[in-house]
Design a protein around this motif. Structure first.
Motif, PDB file in Angstrom:
ATOM      1  N   HIS A 155       0.836  -1.210   0.000  1.00  0.00           N
ATOM      2  CA  HIS A 155       0.000   0.000   0.000  1.00  0.00           C
ATOM      3  C   HIS A 155       0.865   1.253   0.000  1.00  0.00           C
ATOM      4  N   LEU A 156       1.875   1.256   0.854  1.00  0.00           N
ATOM      5  CA  LEU A 156       2.727   2.435   0.995  1.00  0.00           C
ATOM      6  C   LEU A 156       3.494   2.719  -0.289  1.00  0.00           C
ATOM      7  N   TYR A 157       4.126   1.689  -0.849  1.00  0.00           N
ATOM      8  CA  TYR A 157       4.971   1.894  -2.022  1.00  0.00           C
ATOM      9  C   TYR A 157       4.153   2.086  -3.309  1.00  0.00           C
ATOM     10  N   THR A 158       2.907   1.622  -3.312  1.00  0.00           N
ATOM     11  CA  THR A 158       2.057   1.801  -4.486  1.00  0.00           C
ATOM     12  C   THR A 158       1.306   3.126  -4.453  1.00  0.00           C
ATOM     13  N   ASN A 159       0.743   3.453  -3.285  1.00  0.00           N
ATOM     14  CA  ASN A 159      -0.177   4.583  -3.199  1.00  0.00           C
ATOM     15  C   ASN A 159       0.414   5.845  -2.600  1.00  0.00           C
ATOM     16  N   HIS A 160       1.555   5.713  -1.923  1.00  0.00           N
ATOM     17  CA  HIS A 160       2.123   6.883  -1.255  1.00  0.00           C
ATOM     18  C   HIS A 160       3.630   6.995  -1.493  1.00  0.00           C
ATOM     19  N   PRO A 161       4.065   7.093  -2.735  1.00  0.00           N
ATOM     20  CA  PRO A 161       5.500   7.269  -2.985  1.00  0.00           C
ATOM     21  C   PRO A 161       6.049   8.560  -2.389  1.00  0.00           C
ATOM     22  N   ASP A 162       5.167   9.523  -2.126  1.00  0.00           N
ATOM     23  CA  ASP A 162       5.594  10.774  -1.498  1.00  0.00           C
ATOM     24  C   ASP A 162       5.943  10.584  -0.026  1.00  0.00           C
ATOM     25  N   TYR A 163       5.615   9.430   0.545  1.00  0.00           N
ATOM     26  CA  TYR A 163       5.960   9.130   1.932  1.00  0.00           C
ATOM     27  C   TYR A 163       7.296   8.388   2.029  1.00  0.00           C
ATOM     28  N   ILE A 164       7.992   8.250   0.917  1.00  0.00           N
ATOM     29  CA  ILE A 164       9.221   7.453   0.869  1.00  0.00           C
ATOM     30  C   ILE A 164      10.370   8.316   0.377  1.00  0.00           C
ATOM     31  N   GLY A 165      11.506   8.223   1.068  1.00  0.00           N
ATOM     32  CA  GLY A 165      12.674   9.002   0.700  1.00  0.00           C
ATOM     33  C   GLY A 165      13.893   8.123   0.479  1.00  0.00           C
ATOM     34  N   GLN A 166      15.052   8.707   0.649  1.00  0.00           N
ATOM     35  CA  GLN A 166      16.314   8.022   0.370  1.00  0.00           C
ATOM     36  C   GLN A 166      16.483   6.764   1.214  1.00  0.00           C
ATOM     37  N   TYR A 167      16.018   6.800   2.463  1.00  0.00           N
ATOM     38  CA  TYR A 167      16.223   5.679   3.379  1.00  0.00           C
ATOM     39  C   TYR A 167      14.931   4.939   3.676  1.00  0.00           C
ATOM     40  N   GLY A 168      14.051   4.880   2.679  1.00  0.00           N
ATOM     41  CA  GLY A 168      12.809   4.143   2.837  1.00  0.00           C
ATOM     42  C   GLY A 168      11.681   5.021   3.340  1.00  0.00           C
ATOM     43  N   PRO A 169      10.627   4.420   3.916  1.00  0.00           N
ATOM     44  CA  PRO A 169       9.487   5.209   4.397  1.00  0.00           C
ATOM     45  C   PRO A 169       9.915   6.240   5.432  1.00  0.00           C
ATOM     46  N   TYR A 170       9.362   7.437   5.316  1.00  0.00           N
ATOM     47  CA  TYR A 170       9.629   8.442   6.337  1.00  0.00           C
ATOM     48  C   TYR A 170       9.074   7.988   7.679  1.00  0.00           C
ATOM     49  N   ASP A 171       9.504   8.649   8.739  1.00  0.00           N
ATOM     50  CA  ASP A 171       9.245   8.166  10.091  1.00  0.00           C
ATOM     51  C   ASP A 171       7.762   8.020  10.404  1.00  0.00           C
ATOM     52  N   ALA A 172       6.944   8.961   9.999  1.00  0.00           N
ATOM     53  CA  ALA A 172       5.532   8.922  10.368  1.00  0.00           C
ATOM     54  C   ALA A 172       4.726   9.794   9.414  1.00  0.00           C
TER      55      ALA A 172
END
Length: 435
Positions: free
Chosen positions: A360-377
């Motif tokens: 869900h995160l990687y498909t629908n919220h790429p803006d929540y992901i940065g250089q080191y994976g998902p942002y903290d919260a």
């Protein structure tokens, strides 16, 4: 496996959505990204894990502050990364040798490291009176030292030398000092403020591993009574409560409405300590942790506060950033904030639910992901997701995913003879089980 790794790297480079990747490729992707918090983002002088990395603030005023507990998580992530082929064995060994030498020379307080340190190895006070040894963070660090020692102990000459240094560091921790002669462990001691913090660690939380390591120490062990009388409160810790049809097992220190705490309680102590089949008169530790994660998932599905974004595929609360600062998110402290490490570090307990979250995160919220994976919260309710990371949230992810995929880190830690002896002393038994 090679084909899956190559596919994952290609998709990451091209920015392809997660739907184009197999589960294995997606797991590789998030493992490598989160591991790189330690590998690429590590503090260059010490090789330790930075307390935090903020992509939106440069220069970051505390970028050189490192954390002892997060560093222990990074050590375990490094072992997983070697086995996954993200880095070479030689490169991993060299990095850990540098780090171990730095830890040897850093400030220590009866063998315990501080929560925060500067690249010089000098303590950075965590709070007014917390400028000395932090036994809980030290336990998280030692968990990593033992895993790496077990991994390198039968290797070549340089690897065996590293293993010897790691063993020395673990043996130098004076666990018994931190009892003050009582049947309980105290969290802090400072040479300037002594026992001013006066924080006796009792009742179930993230500190299980501290007591087990203290009992297992070959040099400065505690009496088993500290575990039974102090941490387990002579059995008062046992809970008969349940939520959403799952037994809580142990009292989560007074959590009321939904009687479970933040999910890092099911992660930090169990990065190395394998809860599968681990039982004593107080708990089945696998049931404890699996129920904890499933209760969080069920709570998100119910979503009693009707926060935007909560669903079967978007769940999990733990200590992390929030809109008002750092706080321990849980069903009883629900601010509409989801912390990715909560679901991702629960992979061994909830593989289907955790995979749904990852996809869900990687498909629908790429803006929540940065250089080191998902942002903290993040909070969909508030449209909030700062591009920030914390070591103690990011680095359990690659370790627990590895435990889900291969059991490697669990196998290494549990292979240490001192750990087996410590569990025996505390009357904790390991039974054969499957995931």
């Amino acid at each position: 496996m090679i084909r899956y790794i190559a596919l994952g790297l290609l998709c990451a480079l091209l920015g392809s959505p997660a739907v184009a990747q197999s589960d294995e490729a997606l797991l590789d992707r998030v493992q490598q990204q989160t591991f790189n918090y330690f590998w690429e983002g590590g503090e260059p002088i010490s090789g330790a894990a930075p307390e935090r990395i903020h992509e939106d603030v440069y220069p970051q005023d505390d970028a050189d502050v490192v954390t002892s507990g997060g560093t222990g998580f990074g050590i375990m992530a490094t072992i997983a990364a070697i086995e996954r082929g993200y880095i070479s064995r030689k490169a991993g060994r060299k990095r850990l040798q540098k780090l171990a030498e730095w830890l040897r020379d850093a400030d220590r307080f009866h063998g315990a490291w501080a929560h925060w340190m500067y690249p010089s190895g000098k303590v950075k006070p965590f709070s007014r009176y917390d400028d000395g040894g932090d036994l809980v963070e030290t336990a998280f660090l030692v968990q990593g030292l033992i895993v790496a020692r077990q991994y390198f102990r039968k290797g070549n000459k340089k690897e065996r030398e590293l293993a010897e240094l790691l063993d020395q560091l673990w043996r130098e921790v004076e666990w018994s000092w931190y009892t003050q002669g009582e049947n309980v462990l105290y969290w802090h001691w400072s040479p300037t403020h002594e026992w001013r913090m006066n924080f006796a660690v009792t009742g179930y939380n993230e500190c299980t591993i501290m007591y087990i390591l203290a009992a297992a120490s070959p040099t400065h062990p505690i009496d088993p009574a500290a575990w039974h009388e102090g941490y387990m409160k002579d059995g008062e810790i046992v809970s008969n409560e349940s939520a959403y049809g799952y037994d809580v097992v142990l009292d989560h220190n007074g959590e009321q409405t939904i009687p479970v705490g933040p999910l890092f309680w099911a992660h930090y102590s169990f990065l190395g300590l394998n809860p599968q089949g681990l039982q004593d008169s107080y708990a089945d530790y696998w049931e404890l942790n699996r129920s904890h994660a499933l209760i969080h998932h069920a709570y998100a599905v119910e979503n009693p506060r009707e926060y935007k974004g909560y669903s079967e595929a978007c769940w999990g609360m733990t200590a992390s950033y929030s809109l008002g600062g750092y706080t321990a998110h849980a069903p009883s402290n629900d601010m509409g904030v989801i912390t990715p490490t909560a679901a991702l570090s629960s992979f061994p307990y909830t593989p289907d639910e955790s995979m749904a979250f990852l996809r869900h995160l990687y498909t629908n919220h790429p803006d929540y992901i940065g250089q080191y994976g998902p942002y903290d919260a993040f909070s969909e309710q508030s449209g909030w997701c700062p591009p920030c990371y914390l070591a103690i949230d990011q680095l359990p992810i690659p370790v627990m995913i590895e435990n889900y995929r291969s059991g490697l880190i669990w196998e290494l830690f549990m292979s240490a003879p001192e750990i087996q002896e410590g569990l025996k002393k505390l009357d904790i038994q390991k039974h054969t089980t499957t995931k």
